[in-house]
Design a protein around this motif. Sequence first.
Motif, PDB file in Angstrom:
ATOM      1  N   UNK A 610       0.828  -1.210   0.000  1.00 51.97           N
ATOM      2  CA  UNK A 610       0.000   0.000   0.000  1.00 51.97           C
ATOM      3  C   UNK A 610       0.858   1.253   0.000  1.00 51.97           C
ATOM      4  N   UNK A 611       1.948   1.224   0.760  1.00 56.64           N
ATOM      5  CA  UNK A 611       2.851   2.380   0.771  1.00 56.64           C
ATOM      6  C   UNK A 611       3.497   2.583  -0.593  1.00 56.64           C
ATOM      7  N   UNK A 616       3.649   5.950  -5.512  1.00 60.50           N
ATOM      8  CA  UNK A 616       3.597   6.054  -6.973  1.00 60.50           C
ATOM      9  C   UNK A 616       2.408   6.892  -7.461  1.00 60.50           C
ATOM     10  N   UNK A 617       1.533   7.273  -6.531  1.00 62.01           N
ATOM     11  CA  UNK A 617       0.337   8.034  -6.913  1.00 62.01           C
ATOM     12  C   UNK A 617       0.606   9.538  -6.809  1.00 62.01           C
ATOM     13  N   UNK A 618       0.300  10.266  -7.864  1.00 65.97           N
ATOM     14  CA  UNK A 618       0.471  11.725  -7.894  1.00 65.97           C
ATOM     15  C   UNK A 618      -0.766  12.360  -7.279  1.00 65.97           C
ATOM     16  N   UNK A 619      -0.596  12.964  -6.087  1.00 65.01           N
ATOM     17  CA  UNK A 619      -1.735  13.546  -5.370  1.00 65.01           C
ATOM     18  C   UNK A 619      -2.352  14.713  -6.114  1.00 65.01           C
ATOM     19  N   UNK A 620      -1.558  15.414  -6.898  1.00 65.55           N
ATOM     20  CA  UNK A 620      -2.084  16.569  -7.626  1.00 65.55           C
ATOM     21  C   UNK A 620      -2.857  16.116  -8.847  1.00 65.55           C
ATOM     22  N   UNK A 621      -2.277  15.144  -9.580  1.00 60.28           N
ATOM     23  CA  UNK A 621      -2.931  14.695 -10.811  1.00 60.28           C
ATOM     24  C   UNK A 621      -4.093  13.757 -10.533  1.00 60.28           C
ATOM     25  N   UNK A 622      -3.997  12.967  -9.477  1.00 63.08           N
ATOM     26  CA  UNK A 622      -5.048  11.977  -9.179  1.00 63.08           C
ATOM     27  C   UNK A 622      -5.396  12.040  -7.694  1.00 63.08           C
ATOM     28  N   UNK A 623      -6.068  13.105  -7.251  1.00 61.19           N
ATOM     29  CA  UNK A 623      -6.357  13.272  -5.815  1.00 61.19           C
ATOM     30  C   UNK A 623      -7.246  12.163  -5.257  1.00 61.19           C
ATOM     31  N   UNK A 624      -8.228  11.718  -6.031  1.00 60.05           N
ATOM     32  CA  UNK A 624      -9.117  10.666  -5.524  1.00 60.05           C
ATOM     33  C   UNK A 624      -8.376   9.343  -5.324  1.00 60.05           C
ATOM     34  N   UNK A 625      -7.552   9.017  -6.324  1.00 55.62           N
ATOM     35  CA  UNK A 625      -6.770   7.766  -6.209  1.00 55.62           C
ATOM     36  C   UNK A 625      -5.819   7.843  -5.032  1.00 55.62           C
ATOM     37  N   UNK A 626      -5.233   9.033  -4.830  1.00 53.60           N
ATOM     38  CA  UNK A 626      -4.308   9.215  -3.717  1.00 53.60           C
ATOM     39  C   UNK A 626      -5.041   9.062  -2.389  1.00 53.60           C
ATOM     40  N   UNK A 627      -6.271   9.635  -2.281  1.00 50.90           N
ATOM     41  CA  UNK A 627      -7.051   9.546  -1.061  1.00 50.90           C
ATOM     42  C   UNK A 627      -7.426   8.095  -0.749  1.00 50.90           C
ATOM     43  N   UNK A 628      -7.837   7.349  -1.790  1.00 52.81           N
ATOM     44  CA  UNK A 628      -8.206   5.940  -1.583  1.00 52.81           C
ATOM     45  C   UNK A 628      -7.001   5.129  -1.112  1.00 52.81           C
ATOM     46  N   UNK A 629      -5.865   5.386  -1.718  1.00 50.82           N
ATOM     47  CA  UNK A 629      -4.646   4.666  -1.324  1.00 50.82           C
ATOM     48  C   UNK A 629      -4.267   4.983   0.107  1.00 50.82           C
ATOM     49  N   UNK A 630      -4.423   6.266   0.487  1.00 49.48           N
ATOM     50  CA  UNK A 630      -4.093   6.660   1.855  1.00 49.48           C
ATOM     51  C   UNK A 630      -5.037   5.991   2.850  1.00 49.48           C
ATOM     52  N   UNK A 631      -6.329   5.958   2.525  1.00 51.02           N
ATOM     53  CA  UNK A 631      -7.293   5.333   3.416  1.00 51.02           C
ATOM     54  C   UNK A 631      -7.029   3.828   3.556  1.00 51.02           C
TER      55      UNK A 631
END
Length: 647
Positions: A610-611, A616-631
Amino acid sequence: MAGLIKREDVEAVRERTRIEDIVGAQVTLKPAGVGSMKGLCPFHDERTPSFTVRPAVGRYHCFGCGESGDAIAFVMKLDGLSFAEAVGMLADRCGVQLRYEESSGASGNVRRDDPGRRQRLIDANRVAAEYYAEQLFSSAEAKSGRRFLAERSFGRADAEKFSVGYAPSGWNHLRDYLQAKGYTQAELLAAGLVKQGQRGPYDAFRGRLIWPIRDTSGAVVGFGARKLYEEDNGPKFLNTTETSLYKKSQVLYGVDLAKKAIARDKRVVIVEGYTDVMAAHLSGVESAVATCGTAFGADHARIMRRLMGDFGAGGGLQLASGQSLGGEVIFTFDGDAAGQKAALRAFGEDQRFHAQTFVAVAADGMDPCDLRIAKGPAAVRALVDGRVPLFEFVIRTTLERFDLNSVEGRVQALRETAGYVAGIRDRAMQDGYVRSLAGWIGLDIEEVRREVSHVVKSPRKPQERHPARSEVRAESQDPAPQASPAYHLPNPRDPVAHTEHLALVAVLQYPQHIPEEFDMLGPSAFTTPVWRAIHDAIRAAGGVATGRTLATSGWVSAVETQAGEALSPLINQLSVTPLPEDREEVIGRYVADVIRALRDLGLTRQIADARSRLMRTDATANPDEHRVSMEALLALETTRRRLRETD
């Protein structure tokens, strides 16, 4: 003809059979931790016990040669039985009525009519022994046999104790008797009870005194017969010919009566004849046995070592003084040249024992039977108690051939006996015999030591090594698992593989203590391929939810069925491998901790994944994907924290 035995009946036999009783009849088992027993493997020659039995699981495994299985597999392997014969034998023992699947119109409730060819031969031998024993005291013709026994101070009670019998002089008395009992000529020939002549089968033994020869389980496998009449042109002693039951190099007369005393006293007394065995037992030497028409050999040594539990603990040393440090193997020989030659043969077998090896020879050369007649039972006991170490006997007997008063005689004696000393396995004992030999010959100790060190030893065969034995066994606290042909085993020092291994041992042996969460683990819970395959079999068998509803032996069988033949030996091994902690009062907690550690490993791997995804997830370009990964990462970390906080 009946079809296959119903599966539920096979399982009933497994559950009702006490594997420790079946194995214990052939192997001396000792406690090896809570719920485990250990002994010398009956399937290969070993000096350190690696054969483990788990009674609660109903399984055995040898960590030396890899043999494993349940009680059915044990008797199949040891006695050469088919699966159906082994199940039938155990069913009779534990009182299970076998039923068969319908086949060719037969009823599914058909009772087993033919318990198997081997059992038929054993039964035929048993009936023959009963017939011979009855003839000894009911037949007028057997008077010569009764006189023979009486002349050797054996009464009727003594004969009955050893089941001594008499074979009538006719050609077909036994044959006709057994055929009337339903045994076929083919069976009688296969058992060695009759021989084939030009006019048909005839009795193998006629006009002779008979001794039944039994195996360690007490089954009659053959007979020894002693000549009584001058007109008998046969040899003085005649034994059953080699059959599927009777192998003269693998049987010992009296072993069925002696095995308890041998295991109890860690002593075996090897005498030369049937009447010597009788005399020894009746004199209080209850561990006496005899070979049957052959010299004491390697197979006999293996039988004795197993019965003695000759594990090498405390029994590997032998002192020139004769002091006992462990178990004892005592050979009794006549005092004549033949007896001395037999002692030399026994010398070669000594290296097969960790126990001390001795020789007992009466000063007047009498065997135990003659000694009992002439001087009474106390003299037989004194003969055994007055034993001398085999090495000493062989060396001193050899020295008697030389003139030790001459230089030439002393030199020749040294050259002849140095090889015996050089062949002594234990180095400390070898040094003791160097000193003793110097004194017996009258030479300087260093001169003898030099000669012994220069002896050209015969090349020894390399010690047998089973290809499945792990080279890292000594470096691991766990018994080294044996590799399946289809899988590679991990390094036992790998902490992840070690935890997965412990988890599988716990699941197979203690399903009732495994937390329910185990059944929720997916196929990726185990990373080691071979352990993952076994986990797949556990899941296919219904998981621990099913395991809790079955007897442990049935649970292991269910997993074994799902795993297939390639993994079967490894599952057997896991089912008997002792856990580091198996005390009843704490086993539940320990097993839960093992599964908790396994789940922790899985969560740690998931957190690492998960880390990696989060990084590898760009928080600016893909905020939703980044949020899901963080959760997802936080949820996994929370689950692991709660797991670690669980008491």
